[in-house]
Scaffold this motif. Structure first.
Motif, PDB file in Angstrom:
ATOM      1  N   ASN A 198     -12.879  21.734  16.453  1.00  0.00           N
ATOM      2  CA  ASN A 198     -13.704  20.669  15.881  1.00  0.00           C
ATOM      3  C   ASN A 198     -13.435  19.373  16.638  1.00  0.00           C
ATOM      4  O   ASN A 198     -12.311  19.125  17.067  1.00  0.00           O
ATOM      5  CB  ASN A 198     -13.406  20.466  14.397  1.00  0.00           C
ATOM      6  CG  ASN A 198     -13.885  21.616  13.535  1.00  0.00           C
ATOM      7  OD1 ASN A 198     -13.248  22.667  13.478  1.00  0.00           O
ATOM      8  ND2 ASN A 198     -15.011  21.438  12.875  1.00  0.00           N
ATOM      9  N   ASP A 199     -14.464  18.572  16.777  1.00  0.00           N
ATOM     10  CA  ASP A 199     -14.341  17.288  17.449  1.00  0.00           C
ATOM     11  C   ASP A 199     -13.514  16.328  16.588  1.00  0.00           C
ATOM     12  O   ASP A 199     -13.681  16.281  15.373  1.00  0.00           O
ATOM     13  CB  ASP A 199     -15.746  16.705  17.670  1.00  0.00           C
ATOM     14  CG  ASP A 199     -15.685  15.342  18.307  1.00  0.00           C
ATOM     15  OD1 ASP A 199     -15.337  15.276  19.494  1.00  0.00           O
ATOM     16  OD2 ASP A 199     -15.964  14.346  17.609  1.00  0.00           O
ATOM     17  N   LEU A 200     -12.621  15.586  17.229  1.00  0.00           N
ATOM     18  CA  LEU A 200     -11.729  14.701  16.469  1.00  0.00           C
ATOM     19  C   LEU A 200     -12.489  13.643  15.668  1.00  0.00           C
ATOM     20  O   LEU A 200     -12.198  13.401  14.504  1.00  0.00           O
ATOM     21  CB  LEU A 200     -10.737  14.006  17.409  1.00  0.00           C
ATOM     22  CG  LEU A 200      -9.884  12.917  16.733  1.00  0.00           C
ATOM     23  CD1 LEU A 200      -8.920  13.525  15.723  1.00  0.00           C
ATOM     24  CD2 LEU A 200      -9.135  12.094  17.761  1.00  0.00           C
ATOM     25  N   LEU A 201     -13.458  13.004  16.281  1.00  0.00           N
ATOM     26  CA  LEU A 201     -14.092  11.863  15.622  1.00  0.00           C
ATOM     27  C   LEU A 201     -15.150  12.293  14.615  1.00  0.00           C
ATOM     28  O   LEU A 201     -15.238  11.749  13.518  1.00  0.00           O
ATOM     29  CB  LEU A 201     -14.736  10.939  16.670  1.00  0.00           C
ATOM     30  CG  LEU A 201     -13.754  10.272  17.624  1.00  0.00           C
ATOM     31  CD1 LEU A 201     -14.499   9.429  18.637  1.00  0.00           C
ATOM     32  CD2 LEU A 201     -12.756   9.415  16.861  1.00  0.00           C
ATOM     33  N   GLU A 202     -15.957  13.271  14.993  1.00  0.00           N
ATOM     34  CA  GLU A 202     -17.088  13.672  14.147  1.00  0.00           C
ATOM     35  C   GLU A 202     -16.731  14.838  13.229  1.00  0.00           C
ATOM     36  O   GLU A 202     -17.386  15.050  12.210  1.00  0.00           O
ATOM     37  CB  GLU A 202     -18.270  14.112  15.023  1.00  0.00           C
ATOM     38  CG  GLU A 202     -18.672  13.114  16.085  1.00  0.00           C
ATOM     39  CD  GLU A 202     -19.613  12.068  15.537  1.00  0.00           C
ATOM     40  OE1 GLU A 202     -20.574  12.448  14.875  1.00  0.00           O
ATOM     41  OE2 GLU A 202     -19.359  10.874  15.771  1.00  0.00           O
ATOM     42  N   GLY A 203     -15.762  15.634  13.644  1.00  0.00           N
ATOM     43  CA  GLY A 203     -15.450  16.844  12.898  1.00  0.00           C
ATOM     44  C   GLY A 203     -16.375  17.999  13.246  1.00  0.00           C
ATOM     45  O   GLY A 203     -16.223  19.116  12.758  1.00  0.00           O
ATOM     46  N   LEU A 240      -5.552  17.920  22.637  1.00  0.00           N
ATOM     47  CA  LEU A 240      -5.578  17.584  21.209  1.00  0.00           C
ATOM     48  C   LEU A 240      -5.797  16.106  20.916  1.00  0.00           C
ATOM     49  O   LEU A 240      -5.885  15.713  19.764  1.00  0.00           O
ATOM     50  CB  LEU A 240      -4.297  18.085  20.526  1.00  0.00           C
ATOM     51  CG  LEU A 240      -4.170  19.618  20.517  1.00  0.00           C
ATOM     52  CD1 LEU A 240      -2.892  20.040  19.803  1.00  0.00           C
ATOM     53  CD2 LEU A 240      -5.376  20.266  19.853  1.00  0.00           C
ATOM     54  N   ALA A 241      -5.908  15.303  21.963  1.00  0.00           N
ATOM     55  CA  ALA A 241      -6.259  13.906  21.720  1.00  0.00           C
ATOM     56  C   ALA A 241      -7.729  13.781  21.324  1.00  0.00           C
ATOM     57  O   ALA A 241      -8.138  12.790  20.737  1.00  0.00           O
ATOM     58  CB  ALA A 241      -5.970  13.063  22.952  1.00  0.00           C
ATOM     59  N   ILE A 248      -9.714  16.810  20.222  1.00  0.00           N
ATOM     60  CA  ILE A 248     -10.209  17.937  19.432  1.00  0.00           C
ATOM     61  C   ILE A 248      -9.175  18.322  18.371  1.00  0.00           C
ATOM     62  O   ILE A 248      -8.026  17.894  18.432  1.00  0.00           O
ATOM     63  CB  ILE A 248     -10.486  19.168  20.329  1.00  0.00           C
ATOM     64  CG1 ILE A 248      -9.169  19.702  20.899  1.00  0.00           C
ATOM     65  CG2 ILE A 248     -11.453  18.834  21.451  1.00  0.00           C
ATOM     66  CD1 ILE A 248      -9.246  21.133  21.339  1.00  0.00           C
ATOM     67  N   VAL A 249      -9.598  19.131  17.401  1.00  0.00           N
ATOM     68  CA  VAL A 249      -8.695  19.577  16.342  1.00  0.00           C
ATOM     69  C   VAL A 249      -8.825  21.091  16.178  1.00  0.00           C
ATOM     70  O   VAL A 249      -9.932  21.626  16.150  1.00  0.00           O
ATOM     71  CB  VAL A 249      -9.041  18.898  14.991  1.00  0.00           C
ATOM     72  CG1 VAL A 249      -7.992  19.248  13.936  1.00  0.00           C
ATOM     73  CG2 VAL A 249      -9.147  17.388  15.147  1.00  0.00           C
TER      74      VAL A 249
END
Ligand code: SF4
Lengths: 99, 558
Positions: A13-18, A56-57, A59-60
């Motif tokens: 999942n994208d870090l900012l948007e999820g 990982l900076a 993405i999650v």
């Protein structure tokens, strides 16, 4: 005997948007599964997952998901991954309208 | 209603400022996801299938009109224009962006709400009877105690790293509308022989992988001993509970493995120390809280218009009969607004609907709203004279469905449409069932029936205590639905019994329809409810209806 390796994609999942994202051959993250790299070799899959885990900076939660070759690129084989390419079934929200 | 003290306000603001800085550090790369995850979970922020999800606590299910408007504002500004009310009296936003979450938390703080301890291994949002302070059968409004528990449990230093999550529910009434027997601790107000009101304390209930009915650990706890006793129960759990296996970490397993008697002994040994340490501070706090829950000033108004509408308009009459409950004041009613119109997502309300409900509460309902664990919205104090006006406004907002307590008033967890833990979808099953019942026009004839659906074994949709429970599973890469029958979350608590093999997505709606038709054939008369019939006749006729072919198979074999 170990189980036969089935083709995979790296997804997260994208870090900012999820939002759901997939790893492409040229080390980019795409919002369209069809553009993902379809990995057919087990050792290569581990290398690609390690690469993702180094990102990982941005993405999650990267993991390897089962996939198969389709007409336009990789396609999901399990219903959970199919839902991840679309969004929820109760509203026209998520990828089914944003893609 | 409770309003924040200076202490509450300062605490929430400080926490929100901390979290804002943590989000910034995650985005600029100074925090890793492993470092950030526990911090975001402490503030109710999950990452789900398609997006982040923010879970906001609605303590003991009580909201003011302004708070409801605050929730509507957030839904519109930061989400997709709606929110999802859950079985734990929370609201979930399904589409927030990470960078917006600190602003959302600040907006929540403006209306005295927060998302703290809606996740993680802590004491979660304390839930209560959604009719608290209004129902005719209540001994006392339990919410002052629930608020006391909220204050005690929020950021309690000893209980920030429990072995597992911990849920407390409170009820002030002999009719259990808070599912107290399915909580880690359930508190039910009771009267002792001397006529004093206190708490029956129930421990070790829970659903999920290993469903268990809570057990009475103390038959009568004086109200003044509440916090020291709770603290003793949780402290014993904190030390004794297992941490080696996530699936054996809940207090239900601790009580089960050690035995209730031993658990009680340990609690009673701890209790005097805890009580001495409290030093009366809890009672001082309670004295400050109590006046904030004082009963509204009930008004009088002529009821002629209401009576006329009730006699003349069958649609209004159906709404009143189905969606209102007896208030302790004869001139008043408790109105349950169904946010489960046939085909809608159970528990979802749009920002616009939230505003309509907030306005109705302000104009006609002493400014109070409740969220029920059954995922509906309640106006607890409505003068009957205002029912026709309220009904008309609800109709305009598409909120007037008269199905509360009926087959289409289904509890459904988010399931695989949102939840990362799900093994199957639950929402579309609920939608299709409700649409089917609507087409059959049978549900008023069927009467009281509780259908509850979970999208995985974690049982957030309470399927074990549904009269009909549905559990969505993944069977070899295909959605499969298991049916349980005879569950009951009320004071006649029962865990449902599995009927047999599961059904495919395409088969589940017709299967449930067969169960309901079997009930109509089996019941003694119109007055016998589904659950009563089930208790009388048992599983057999329902099983025959669910698996007609299996029966044929046996006959052939014989
Ligand atoms: S029951 Fe399972 S699928 Fe449903 S909300 Fe809970 S964890 Fe998610």
């Amino acid at each position: 005997m170990s189980r036969k390796f089935t083709p995979k994609v790296v997804t997260a999942n994208d870090l900012l948007e999820g939002d759901v994202i997939w790893l492409t051959e040229d080390d980019q993250w795409t919002r369209h599964m069809a553009e993902a790299e379809l990995i057919v070799d087990e050792a290569h899959a581990q290398i690609r997952l390690l690469f993702a885990e180094g990102q990982l900076a941005h993405i999650v939660g990267p993991y390897l998901a089962d996939a198969q070759a389709g007409e336009n690129g990789p396609e999901p084989t399990h219903f959970r991954e199919t839902f991840r390419t679309r969004g929820p079934s109760n509203y026209a929200h998520g990828k089914q309208v944003e893609a | 209603m409770y309003t924040y003290s200076d202490f509450d306000r300062a605490f929430i603001n400080a926490r929100n400022a901390q979290f804002r800085a943590q989000v910034e550090r995650r985005i600029d790369g100074s925090l890793t996801e492993d470092e950030f995850r526990p911090l975001r979970l402490m503030n109710g922020l999950y990452l789900q299938l398609h997006a982040y999800m923010l879970r906001v606590a609605i303590p003991y299910g009580t909201l003011s009109s302004d708070q409801m408007r605050g929730l509507a504002f957030i839904a519109e500004k930061f989400d997709k224009g709606y929110g999802h009310f859950t079985t734990r009296q929370n609201i979930q936003y399904n589409w927030p962006k990470l960078k917006d979450v600190p602003d959302i938390l600040d907006e929540l703080a403006k209306v005295q709400l927060h998302a703290i301890q809606t996740s993680g291994n802590t004491i979660r949002n304390v839930t209560a009877d959604h009719f608290a302070g209004a129902s005719a059968d209540e001994l006392e409004d339990p919410r002052p105690y629930a608020e006391l528990i909220r204050q005690w449990s929020t950021d309690h230093p000893e209980f920030q790293f429990l072995g597992r999550k911990f849920k407390i529910a409170v009820s002030g009434s002999p009719t259990d509308r808070a599912v107290t027997k399915a909580h880690d601790i359930g508190l039910r107000m009771v009267k002792n022989d001397a006529g004093d009101v206190g708490f029956e304390v129930i421990v070790g209930g829970g659903l999920g992988r290993t469903p268990m009915e809570g057990k009475v650990i103390r038959e009568f706890l004086p109200k003044g001993d509440l916090l020291p006793y709770l603290e003793s129960v949780v402290a014993v759990y904190n030390l004794l509970g297992r941490r080696d296996n996530k699936y054996k970490a809940r207090i239900k397993i601790t009580v089960h493995e050690n035995g209730l008697d031993k658990y009680r002994e340990l609690v009673e040994a701890e209790f005097p120390h805890r009580r001495a340490a409290f030093n009366g501070i809890d009672q001082e706090l309670l004295d400050q809280i109590r006046p904030q829950f004082k009963s509204p000033y009930f008004t009088t108004a002529p009821k002629a218009e209401f009576e006329k509408a009730y006699a003349k308009d069958p649609v209004f009459r159906s709404f009143v009969d189905t969606n209102t409950a007896t208030h302790r004041n004869d001139d008043y009613a408790i109105v349950t607004i169904s946010i489960k119109k046939h085909g809608a997502t159970p528990g979802d309300a749009t920002a616009e609907q939230m505003r309509v409900m907030a306005d109705l509460a302000e104009e006609f309902g002493h400014n109070e709203l409740r969220i029920s664990h059954e995922q509906n919205v309640v106006l607890p104090h409505v003068h009957k004279a205002h029912l026709p006006a309220i009904f008309a406004r609800l109709q305009q907002a598409d909120l007037a469905t008269a199905n509360v307590g009926l087959a289409s008033d289904i509890i459904a967890c988010p399931g695989m449409d949102y939840c990362a833990l799900a093994t199957a979808r639950s929402i579309p099953v609920a939608q299709e069932l409700a649409e089917r019942f609507d087409a059959l026009k049978l549900e008023h004839e069927v009467g009281e029936l509780k259908i509850k659906i979970s999208g995985c074994i974690n049982a957030c949709g309470h399927h074990h205590v549904g009269h009909i429970g549905i559990l969505g599973l993944d069977r070899a890469g295909v959605e499969n639905y298991q049916v349980t029958l005879g569950g009951d979350g009320s004071e006649n608590f029962a865990i449902g019994e599995r009927a047999g093999p599961g059904f495919s997505y395409a088969e589940i709606v017709p299967a449930i329809e067969r169960v309901i038709k079997a009930y109509l054939e089996e019941r003694e008369d119109d007055a016998e409810t589904f659950i009563e019939t089930y208790r009388r006749v048992g599983m057999a006729p329902f099983k025959a209806a669910l698996y007609p072919d299996a029966d044929k198979g046996r006959k052939h074999a014989a």
